[in-house]
Design a protein around this motif. Structure first.
Motif, PDB file in Angstrom:
ATOM      1  N   VAL A 209       5.799 -77.030  19.437  1.00  0.00           N
ATOM      2  CA  VAL A 209       5.232 -76.501  20.673  1.00  0.00           C
ATOM      3  C   VAL A 209       6.332 -75.992  21.594  1.00  0.00           C
ATOM      4  O   VAL A 209       6.238 -74.901  22.162  1.00  0.00           O
ATOM      5  CB  VAL A 209       4.411 -77.593  21.382  1.00  0.00           C
ATOM      6  N   ARG A 212       7.555 -72.707  20.282  1.00  0.00           N
ATOM      7  CA  ARG A 212       6.621 -71.584  20.469  1.00  0.00           C
ATOM      8  C   ARG A 212       6.462 -71.224  21.930  1.00  0.00           C
ATOM      9  O   ARG A 212       6.276 -70.054  22.270  1.00  0.00           O
ATOM     10  CB  ARG A 212       5.279 -71.916  19.815  1.00  0.00           C
ATOM     11  N   PHE A 213       6.505 -72.221  22.807  1.00  0.00           N
ATOM     12  CA  PHE A 213       6.460 -71.901  24.238  1.00  0.00           C
ATOM     13  C   PHE A 213       7.700 -71.086  24.632  1.00  0.00           C
ATOM     14  O   PHE A 213       7.608 -70.087  25.348  1.00  0.00           O
ATOM     15  CB  PHE A 213       6.382 -73.181  25.077  1.00  0.00           C
ATOM     16  N   LEU A 217       7.766 -67.221  26.065  1.00  0.00           N
ATOM     17  CA  LEU A 217       8.400 -66.807  27.323  1.00  0.00           C
ATOM     18  C   LEU A 217       9.423 -65.703  27.072  1.00  0.00           C
ATOM     19  O   LEU A 217       9.501 -64.724  27.829  1.00  0.00           O
ATOM     20  CB  LEU A 217       9.069 -68.012  27.997  1.00  0.00           C
ATOM     21  N   ILE A 219       9.544 -63.494  24.552  1.00  0.00           N
ATOM     22  CA  ILE A 219       8.869 -62.237  24.216  1.00  0.00           C
ATOM     23  C   ILE A 219       8.294 -61.598  25.475  1.00  0.00           C
ATOM     24  O   ILE A 219       8.392 -60.379  25.682  1.00  0.00           O
ATOM     25  CB  ILE A 219       7.762 -62.488  23.165  1.00  0.00           C
ATOM     26  N   THR A 220       7.711 -62.424  26.329  1.00  0.00           N
ATOM     27  CA  THR A 220       7.140 -61.887  27.569  1.00  0.00           C
ATOM     28  C   THR A 220       8.222 -61.215  28.414  1.00  0.00           C
ATOM     29  O   THR A 220       8.010 -60.125  28.966  1.00  0.00           O
ATOM     30  CB  THR A 220       6.434 -63.011  28.344  1.00  0.00           C
ATOM     31  N   GLU A 223       9.119 -57.829  27.202  1.00  0.00           N
ATOM     32  CA  GLU A 223       8.090 -56.838  27.537  1.00  0.00           C
ATOM     33  C   GLU A 223       8.118 -56.469  29.017  1.00  0.00           C
ATOM     34  O   GLU A 223       8.114 -55.288  29.379  1.00  0.00           O
ATOM     35  CB  GLU A 223       6.693 -57.398  27.203  1.00  0.00           C
ATOM     36  N   VAL A 224       8.076 -57.489  29.872  1.00  0.00           N
ATOM     37  CA  VAL A 224       7.871 -57.195  31.298  1.00  0.00           C
ATOM     38  C   VAL A 224       9.185 -56.890  32.036  1.00  0.00           C
ATOM     39  O   VAL A 224       9.132 -56.301  33.121  1.00  0.00           O
ATOM     40  CB  VAL A 224       7.115 -58.328  32.035  1.00  0.00           C
ATOM     41  N   ALA A 239       3.538 -60.368  38.156  1.00  0.00           N
ATOM     42  CA  ALA A 239       2.914 -61.695  38.030  1.00  0.00           C
ATOM     43  C   ALA A 239       3.400 -62.393  36.760  1.00  0.00           C
ATOM     44  O   ALA A 239       3.779 -63.569  36.779  1.00  0.00           O
ATOM     45  CB  ALA A 239       1.392 -61.569  38.019  1.00  0.00           C
ATOM     46  N   ASN A 240       3.412 -61.663  35.649  1.00  0.00           N
ATOM     47  CA  ASN A 240       3.883 -62.266  34.402  1.00  0.00           C
ATOM     48  C   ASN A 240       5.357 -62.640  34.482  1.00  0.00           C
ATOM     49  O   ASN A 240       5.780 -63.689  33.978  1.00  0.00           O
ATOM     50  CB  ASN A 240       3.617 -61.320  33.230  1.00  0.00           C
ATOM     51  N   TRP A 243       5.687 -65.935  36.783  1.00  0.00           N
ATOM     52  CA  TRP A 243       5.244 -67.190  36.165  1.00  0.00           C
ATOM     53  C   TRP A 243       6.166 -67.560  35.005  1.00  0.00           C
ATOM     54  O   TRP A 243       6.476 -68.730  34.764  1.00  0.00           O
ATOM     55  CB  TRP A 243       3.782 -67.057  35.737  1.00  0.00           C
ATOM     56  N   THR A 244       6.644 -66.544  34.275  1.00  0.00           N
ATOM     57  CA  THR A 244       7.568 -66.801  33.169  1.00  0.00           C
ATOM     58  C   THR A 244       8.876 -67.419  33.672  1.00  0.00           C
ATOM     59  O   THR A 244       9.375 -68.396  33.095  1.00  0.00           O
ATOM     60  CB  THR A 244       7.872 -65.493  32.416  1.00  0.00           C
ATOM     61  N   LEU A 247       8.355 -71.084  34.536  1.00  0.00           N
ATOM     62  CA  LEU A 247       8.189 -71.949  33.359  1.00  0.00           C
ATOM     63  C   LEU A 247       9.456 -72.036  32.513  1.00  0.00           C
ATOM     64  O   LEU A 247       9.594 -72.928  31.683  1.00  0.00           O
ATOM     65  CB  LEU A 247       7.016 -71.443  32.507  1.00  0.00           C
ATOM     66  N   LEU A 252       9.530 -78.226  31.015  1.00  0.00           N
ATOM     67  CA  LEU A 252       8.560 -78.281  29.925  1.00  0.00           C
ATOM     68  C   LEU A 252       9.163 -77.906  28.577  1.00  0.00           C
ATOM     69  O   LEU A 252       9.065 -78.658  27.607  1.00  0.00           O
ATOM     70  CB  LEU A 252       7.376 -77.367  30.249  1.00  0.00           C
TER      71      LEU A 252
END
Lengths: 384, 384
Positions: A209, A212-213, A217, A219-220, A223-224, A239-240, A243-244, A247, A252
């Protein structure tokens, strides 16, 4: 998976227009000190929104917290807070303002010389409650309990953390980031990216987990990040990103896995010696660090290649090299240079950087403790 | 991304041997009521570990909390806690014990008839502090603030939630799950899987992190679910399953996205009428629900097909169908039947199930509120 403890009590209030929610989360009878940095919150309308949300509460302001917040400045805020009988702090800004406010909160309830929190790592058992209004996605300070504080006179830059210095709440309104200069967005993306890598690109412990988390993050961000530069007013993108970045360093993804942080340590010395932005130093050091340690990180580098960059062709060595190159290309696409020479720094600095690392006890870094000064020298050389 | 608030103050203490850490997290002078279910914690050694960790603290036990915890039983625990001057509760078990203990904690500080917390949804403003020792990965109750309580006499089963009913801490030791019957492991995997799907398989709102976290959890379950059945003593597998089930319903992946929960509502009626395990009803309803609503869920079903099941060939309709089939096959691989007939239930039950849904006001379910009783009837028919 390694054993771990995870605890994060910060309340996140996320979205457009949420600054108004301060009224519901700051105690109704609070006497508030609003802390901030260079004053952009005055020109972009954030301060006005904050003050409107506070309504009839008594509030004072303390501006001028620096990009690397200093003990000297923060102790002025401590004095002001005492003078005004403040009982709640509200940090409005990015990671430096929030880090600094954590120190103010701790110093206000600290019995003794607050510098000892940093210099002697004296435990912080209590702190004044504080909230934050985040305006710069980058450091994750809005949802963790740590800070890094500098002492102007002594020339030190030291970290602290405490269960008492989690923000009570953090308001994350992506609209507040629209007016940020591109360089700060780019730095924020690189900073968050490397925060994730430091907790992910080590060695496998079958923590599926967390892996993958972390990959999600990363990959996001790929992209962004470029979109955030190209379309500053694209709400979904900001926004993405916001939040990324939160996190990326809220405990976590790092729970139950080995962590590295050698790239950060080598980067700090570059900032100290040459004044580069923190994220610029990370962009310089990380590709070199991954190259120097490609054997000990091989398994995770191959996973990173496949899952983050979709690199599945070629030999293992080719895939590892391609992943490191992709990382460098991504940083450069964000307009952050990835070599010392991009900042007019030559190889002659390396002996000084190594000496400073030695002075600071940074002689056994990384997830295996095997990043000796010799390895660090090799990393700096690869980064020229 | 939709606006959201996220707050989860529960401390997770994860890993082999961590029950001993209770000593550090239960207040030193606490008078503890240990709550549990059918008594497996006596035979598998967990209760002995708990009691050893509590050391010299005064403790009492209350066993017999049912799989669907009842008001009647829980009020006996409330009376015992009052009689023994208990000031800290420690739930040792799975979701039912933890749900029940949340209600005990709330009832002990509630001014009035505690059943009103459920029947009238009276707000819970205070609760006795409690911790948990989780022994069954499934419901996520160990890191959220909700519970579902039944009233034996009235035949009701009702939910409640409150900021006051987060566990102070939860100890997650994967070793405690080694002795679980395969049926409970299988049910737990299906339960966690459907929790994730209810928060993910709706419609796109460009919440990239939430989507990728959900997909990461789903993929992990597809990997570790069958392994958990095949190798009950594989620590890494049980650890990944346990952490995944917790993260499936702790508020994180559902923050800022639409949620469905229609599958749960239709499943509850099957449990009420026929006594099936909760997870069995979810395995029956979900594939039928996805089939019935494949048009309104098309975009996310295609994303689910590609990212979770690696289905990239064929027309859109073929990929959607393949993803629904893959879901059904996975549940069946976990030895959980996915059709009403697998449990000797025929189509003649459907009119009763629909009548009950109507009685309970479940006439506009799902992320669009368009799951009418007619749609629900279609779902049940597809599930025969």
């Amino acid at each position: 998976m390694q054993n771990f403890t995870f605890h994060n009590p910060t309340r996140i209030i996320f979205g457009e227009g949420q600054i108004a929610a301060l009224d519901a989360h700051v105690p109704p009878d609070a006497r508030v000190l609003i802390t901030f940095g260079g004053g952009s919150i005055k020109s972009n309308g954030v301060l006005v929104q904050v003050q409107a949300a506070l309504g009839d509460r008594a509030w004072h302001v303390f501006g001028g917290i620096e990009p690397n917040p200093t003990y000297e400045t923060l102790m002025e805020a401590v004095a002001l807070a005492r003078e005004k009988n403040i009982d709640f702090l509200l940090a409005v800004g990015g990671g430096s303002v929030i880090d600094g406010t954590k120190f103010i909160a701790a110093a206000l309830r600290f019995d003794g010389e607050p510098w000892d929190i940093l210099a002697k790592q004296v435990e912080v058992c209590d702190a004044m409650p504080f909230g934050t209004v985040l305006t710069l996605p980058a450091t994750g300070s809005e949802m963790n309990n740590g800070g890094v504080i500098s002492h102007r006179a002594k020339g030190d830059k030291l970290p602290f953390r405490s269960d008492a210095t989690y923000p009570v709440f953090s308001v994350l309104d992506p609209v507040t980031t629209y007016s940020l200069p591109p360089r700060q967005i780019a730095n924020g993306v690189v900073d968050a990216f490397v925060h994730i890598v430091e907790q992910y690109l080590t060695y496998p412990v079958d923590a599926r987990v967390q892996d993958r988390f972390a990959e999600g993050l990363l990959i996001t961000l790929t992209e962004v990040g470029p979109q955030a530069l190209a379309e500053p007013h694209n709400y979904a993108v900001r926004a993405n990103l916001m939040w990324t970045a939160t996190l990326a360093l809220n405990g976590l993804i790092g729970a139950g896995v080995p962590q590295d942080w050698a790239t950060h340590m080598l980067g700090h010395e570059i900032t100290a010696l040459h004044g580069l932005d923190h994220a610029q130093t990370l962009a310089i050091v990380l590709p070199a660090m991954l190259s120097a340690r490609r054997e000990s990180k091989r398994a995770k580098l191959l996973q990173y290649a496949e899952r983050v960059w979709n690199i599945t062709e070629g030999s293992e060595d080719e895939r590892v090299s391609a992943a490191i190159t992709a990382t460098r290309v991504f940083f450069e696409r964000m307009s952050v240079g990835t070599r010392l020479r991009d900042y007019q720094i030559g190889g002659q600095s390396i002996s000084t950087l190594i000496a400073k690392l030695g002075e600071h006890g940074m002689t056994a870094l990384g997830e295996h403790g095997d990043v000796t000064l010799d390895v660090s020298r090799q990393v700096y050389q690869l980064a020229v």
